[in-house]
Structure formats: structure tokens, C-alpha cells
Design a protein around this motif. Structure first.
Motif, PDB file in Angstrom:
ATOM      1  N   ASP A  24       0.814  -1.218   0.000  1.00 51.56           N
ATOM      2  CA  ASP A  24       0.000   0.000   0.000  1.00 51.56           C
ATOM      3  C   ASP A  24       0.849   1.270   0.000  1.00 51.56           C
ATOM      4  O   ASP A  24       0.430   2.297  -0.531  1.00 51.56           O
ATOM      5  N   ASN A  25       2.059   1.207   0.597  1.00 52.41           N
ATOM      6  CA  ASN A  25       2.942   2.378   0.640  1.00 52.41           C
ATOM      7  C   ASN A  25       3.533   2.728  -0.718  1.00 52.41           C
ATOM      8  O   ASN A  25       3.943   3.864  -0.944  1.00 52.41           O
ATOM      9  N   VAL A  26       3.620   1.750  -1.638  1.00 53.25           N
ATOM     10  CA  VAL A  26       4.331   1.983  -2.895  1.00 53.25           C
ATOM     11  C   VAL A  26       3.415   2.275  -4.083  1.00 53.25           C
ATOM     12  O   VAL A  26       3.904   2.592  -5.158  1.00 53.25           O
ATOM     13  N   VAL A  27       2.099   2.160  -3.889  1.00 53.16           N
ATOM     14  CA  VAL A  27       1.205   2.455  -5.011  1.00 53.16           C
ATOM     15  C   VAL A  27       1.146   3.960  -5.262  1.00 53.16           C
ATOM     16  O   VAL A  27       1.311   4.758  -4.354  1.00 53.16           O
ATOM     17  N   GLY A  28       0.960   4.322  -6.526  1.00 60.27           N
ATOM     18  CA  GLY A  28       0.866   5.728  -6.893  1.00 60.27           C
ATOM     19  C   GLY A  28       1.521   5.989  -8.231  1.00 60.27           C
ATOM     20  O   GLY A  28       1.955   5.074  -8.930  1.00 60.27           O
ATOM     21  N   THR A  29       1.594   7.247  -8.584  1.00 56.09           N
ATOM     22  CA  THR A  29       2.194   7.660  -9.841  1.00 56.09           C
ATOM     23  C   THR A  29       3.562   8.274  -9.572  1.00 56.09           C
ATOM     24  O   THR A  29       3.695   9.164  -8.736  1.00 56.09           O
ATOM     25  N   LEU A  81       9.792  -8.001  -0.737  1.00 54.85           N
ATOM     26  CA  LEU A  81      10.446  -7.080   0.189  1.00 54.85           C
ATOM     27  C   LEU A  81      11.903  -7.486   0.339  1.00 54.85           C
ATOM     28  O   LEU A  81      12.202  -8.658   0.590  1.00 54.85           O
ATOM     29  N   ASP A  82      12.832  -6.531   0.135  1.00 53.69           N
ATOM     30  CA  ASP A  82      14.251  -6.867   0.250  1.00 53.69           C
ATOM     31  C   ASP A  82      14.615  -7.135   1.709  1.00 53.69           C
ATOM     32  O   ASP A  82      13.839  -6.848   2.620  1.00 53.69           O
ATOM     33  N   LYS A  83      15.793  -7.697   1.931  1.00 52.55           N
ATOM     34  CA  LYS A  83      16.147  -8.132   3.284  1.00 52.55           C
ATOM     35  C   LYS A  83      16.321  -6.986   4.272  1.00 52.55           C
ATOM     36  O   LYS A  83      16.201  -7.183   5.464  1.00 52.55           O
ATOM     37  N   GLU A  84      16.579  -5.774   3.787  1.00 56.78           N
ATOM     38  CA  GLU A  84      16.646  -4.619   4.680  1.00 56.78           C
ATOM     39  C   GLU A  84      15.247  -4.107   5.024  1.00 56.78           C
ATOM     40  O   GLU A  84      15.081  -3.332   5.946  1.00 56.78           O
ATOM     41  N   GLY A  85      14.255  -4.504   4.233  1.00 55.10           N
ATOM     42  CA  GLY A  85      12.877  -4.084   4.481  1.00 55.10           C
ATOM     43  C   GLY A  85      12.582  -2.660   4.076  1.00 55.10           C
ATOM     44  O   GLY A  85      11.570  -2.093   4.476  1.00 55.10           O
ATOM     45  N   ASP A  86      13.459  -2.051   3.253  1.00 59.71           N
ATOM     46  CA  ASP A  86      13.239  -0.649   2.898  1.00 59.71           C
ATOM     47  C   ASP A  86      12.764  -0.442   1.469  1.00 59.71           C
ATOM     48  O   ASP A  86      12.473   0.688   1.072  1.00 59.71           O
ATOM     49  N   ASP A  87      12.691  -1.503   0.647  1.00 58.36           N
ATOM     50  CA  ASP A  87      12.075  -1.395  -0.674  1.00 58.36           C
ATOM     51  C   ASP A  87      11.657  -2.778  -1.161  1.00 58.36           C
ATOM     52  O   ASP A  87      11.991  -3.790  -0.567  1.00 58.36           O
ATOM     53  N   PHE A  88      10.857  -2.779  -2.228  1.00 55.20           N
ATOM     54  CA  PHE A  88      10.431  -4.020  -2.858  1.00 55.20           C
ATOM     55  C   PHE A  88      11.212  -4.222  -4.146  1.00 55.20           C
ATOM     56  O   PHE A  88      11.377  -3.283  -4.928  1.00 55.20           O
ATOM     57  N   ASP A  89      11.686  -5.446  -4.376  1.00 58.32           N
ATOM     58  CA  ASP A  89      12.259  -5.816  -5.653  1.00 58.32           C
ATOM     59  C   ASP A  89      11.100  -6.210  -6.564  1.00 58.32           C
ATOM     60  O   ASP A  89      10.207  -6.964  -6.147  1.00 58.32           O
ATOM     61  N   VAL A 104       3.354  -7.132 -34.485  1.00 58.70           N
ATOM     62  CA  VAL A 104       4.321  -8.088 -33.955  1.00 58.70           C
ATOM     63  C   VAL A 104       4.213  -8.098 -32.424  1.00 58.70           C
ATOM     64  O   VAL A 104       3.976  -7.067 -31.801  1.00 58.70           O
ATOM     65  N   GLU A 105       4.349  -9.292 -31.837  1.00 60.11           N
ATOM     66  CA  GLU A 105       4.349  -9.421 -30.384  1.00 60.11           C
ATOM     67  C   GLU A 105       5.773  -9.371 -29.863  1.00 60.11           C
ATOM     68  O   GLU A 105       6.633 -10.115 -30.328  1.00 60.11           O
ATOM     69  N   LEU A 106       6.002  -8.500 -28.898  1.00 57.90           N
ATOM     70  CA  LEU A 106       7.332  -8.320 -28.325  1.00 57.90           C
ATOM     71  C   LEU A 106       7.326  -8.747 -26.858  1.00 57.90           C
ATOM     72  O   LEU A 106       6.510  -8.263 -26.080  1.00 57.90           O
ATOM     73  N   PRO A 107       8.244  -9.646 -26.469  1.00 54.14           N
ATOM     74  CA  PRO A 107       8.371 -10.011 -25.054  1.00 54.14           C
ATOM     75  C   PRO A 107       8.972  -8.847 -24.257  1.00 54.14           C
ATOM     76  O   PRO A 107       9.868  -8.149 -24.739  1.00 54.14           O
ATOM     77  N   ILE A 108       8.471  -8.656 -23.048  1.00 50.44           N
ATOM     78  CA  ILE A 108       8.936  -7.570 -22.180  1.00 50.44           C
ATOM     79  C   ILE A 108       9.262  -8.141 -20.806  1.00 50.44           C
ATOM     80  O   ILE A 108       8.487  -8.917 -20.246  1.00 50.44           O
ATOM     81  N   VAL A 109      10.418  -7.747 -20.261  1.00 47.64           N
ATOM     82  CA  VAL A 109      10.827  -8.119 -18.910  1.00 47.64           C
ATOM     83  C   VAL A 109      11.024  -6.833 -18.120  1.00 47.64           C
ATOM     84  O   VAL A 109      11.701  -5.908 -18.583  1.00 47.64           O
ATOM     85  N   ILE A 110      10.423  -6.776 -16.930  1.00 45.36           N
ATOM     86  CA  ILE A 110      10.545  -5.609 -16.052  1.00 45.36           C
ATOM     87  C   ILE A 110      11.234  -6.040 -14.770  1.00 45.36           C
ATOM     88  O   ILE A 110      10.844  -7.022 -14.150  1.00 45.36           O
ATOM     89  N   GLU A 111      12.269  -5.288 -14.376  1.00 45.39           N
ATOM     90  CA  GLU A 111      12.994  -5.531 -13.128  1.00 45.39           C
ATOM     91  C   GLU A 111      13.305  -4.194 -12.492  1.00 45.39           C
ATOM     92  O   GLU A 111      13.584  -3.216 -13.197  1.00 45.39           O
ATOM     93  N   GLY A 112      13.284  -4.140 -11.167  1.00 47.52           N
ATOM     94  CA  GLY A 112      13.640  -2.900 -10.503  1.00 47.52           C
ATOM     95  C   GLY A 112      13.307  -2.902  -9.034  1.00 47.52           C
ATOM     96  O   GLY A 112      13.116  -3.955  -8.416  1.00 47.52           O
ATOM     97  N   GLU A 113      13.213  -1.689  -8.491  1.00 48.46           N
ATOM     98  CA  GLU A 113      12.937  -1.486  -7.073  1.00 48.46           C
ATOM     99  C   GLU A 113      11.961  -0.337  -6.901  1.00 48.46           C
ATOM    100  O   GLU A 113      11.967   0.619  -7.684  1.00 48.46           O
ATOM    101  N   VAL A 114      11.141  -0.430  -5.851  1.00 47.93           N
ATOM    102  CA  VAL A 114      10.204   0.641  -5.525  1.00 47.93           C
ATOM    103  C   VAL A 114      10.087   0.737  -4.010  1.00 47.93           C
ATOM    104  O   VAL A 114      10.142  -0.260  -3.304  1.00 47.93           O
ATOM    105  N   LYS A 117       8.675   6.362  -1.973  1.00 48.53           N
ATOM    106  CA  LYS A 117       8.961   7.635  -2.638  1.00 48.53           C
ATOM    107  C   LYS A 117       9.605   7.506  -4.008  1.00 48.53           C
ATOM    108  O   LYS A 117       9.505   8.428  -4.814  1.00 48.53           O
ATOM    109  N   GLU A 118      10.300   6.393  -4.296  1.00 48.33           N
ATOM    110  CA  GLU A 118      11.069   6.283  -5.533  1.00 48.33           C
ATOM    111  C   GLU A 118      10.807   4.976  -6.269  1.00 48.33           C
ATOM    112  O   GLU A 118      10.603   3.939  -5.643  1.00 48.33           O
ATOM    113  N   LEU A 119      10.833   5.060  -7.601  1.00 52.08           N
ATOM    114  CA  LEU A 119      10.717   3.896  -8.475  1.00 52.08           C
ATOM    115  C   LEU A 119      11.916   3.902  -9.414  1.00 52.08           C
ATOM    116  O   LEU A 119      12.220   4.920 -10.041  1.00 52.08           O
ATOM    117  N   ASP A 120      12.607   2.769  -9.491  1.00 45.93           N
ATOM    118  CA  ASP A 120      13.776   2.616 -10.358  1.00 45.93           C
ATOM    119  C   ASP A 120      13.625   1.281 -11.065  1.00 45.93           C
ATOM    120  O   ASP A 120      13.783   0.227 -10.432  1.00 45.93           O
TER     121      ASP A 120
END
Length: 142
Positions: A24-29, A81-89, A104-114, A117-120
């Protein structure tokens, strides 16, 4: 009694360090810079939507690169939740049909952290004609 006071004060600082981040803390734009082939696209927004306690949907609307219109990229991502508990992988996969490339259909892979306050994230679109893999990077804040 002195030992009890010392033990109590040393524990209270540690308890304040973990805030209990939830989905719930990480939802938003999140608004920030999208980078495609080392070229920034400023003021781009990506939305994170809660699906359940362990899953979010990542949505990038109306994505285009130069003259190539990719469209909406939406994927469910497992949020761990990462092991420090401060962001989600985040990890997710989807496919996207691109009309501009003859449906054409293109495969997409998404990886990151949120976090709250921040999304990467990195969005890797594979099998793109002439490019093979189109790597899209995003860093933004709420």
C-alpha cells in the motif's frame, strides 16, 4: 536497574529504523526521466497499482520512441520485500502487440525497485526489429 535502563534505550533506536513498508505504501504515480538508448525522455509517468499483497501492476501509458509508437506497457510484477525491508524488488514479464510494427508481439521483462517515494526500473523489450533488445530505464519519484 541501571542495566535495565541501558537495555531499554539501546533497543528503542533499533525499533525506529524499520517502518514496515507494505504494498500500500508503494502504489501511486511516479514521475521522472525515462531513458531509451541513452536518450532521456523527461517528465514521464509510470503508475504502480496494487493487485494483491505480493503483486503490483506497473503501467507506462502511450510509450513512444522517436517515430515508433510502442503503446501501453502494463505488466504484473511480483513484489518481494528486500532483506533490509526498505524497498520491494520488482520482477515481471508480459508481451505487447505493436501495431506500428505490423502487429508483432514483443516479449517484455521488467525488473527494478520501488519504495514509498522512488521507483527505479528497467524495461527490456526483446525481438525489436533492427534493435534486438530495446532497454528502457526509468527513475522517478512520487
Amino acid at each position: 536497574m541501571i542495566c535495565s535502563v541501558a537495555l531499554f534505550t539501546s533497543c528503542s533506536d533499533d525499533d525506529d529504523a524499520v517502518k514496515g513498508l507494505t504494498i500500500d505504501n508503494v502504489v501511486g504515480t511516479f514521475t521522472g526521466d525515462l531513458s531509451v538508448l541513452q536518450q532521456p525522455i523527461p517528465n514521464t509517468s509510470i503508475t504502480v497499482i496494487k493487485v494483491d499483497a505480493n503483486t503490483v501492476k506497473v503501467a507506462l501509458k502511450d510509450f513512444k520512441f522517436g517515430e515508433l509508437v510502442i503503446g501501453d506497457i502494463t505488466a504484473n510484477c511480483k513484489a518481494t520485500l528486500d532483506k533490509e525491508g526498505d524497498d520491494f524488488d520488482l520482477n515481471g514479464q508480459t508481451t505487447l502487440t505493436v501495431a506500428a510494427l505490423g502487429n508483432v508481439e514483443l516479449p517484455i521483462v521488467i525488473e527494478g525497485e520501488v519504495d514509498a517515494k522512488e521507483l527505479d526500473i528497467d524495461i527490456n523489450i526483446t525481438n525489436v526489429p533492427l534493435l534486438n533488445t530495446l532497454k528502457v530505464e526509468f527513475e522517478g519519484t512520487k
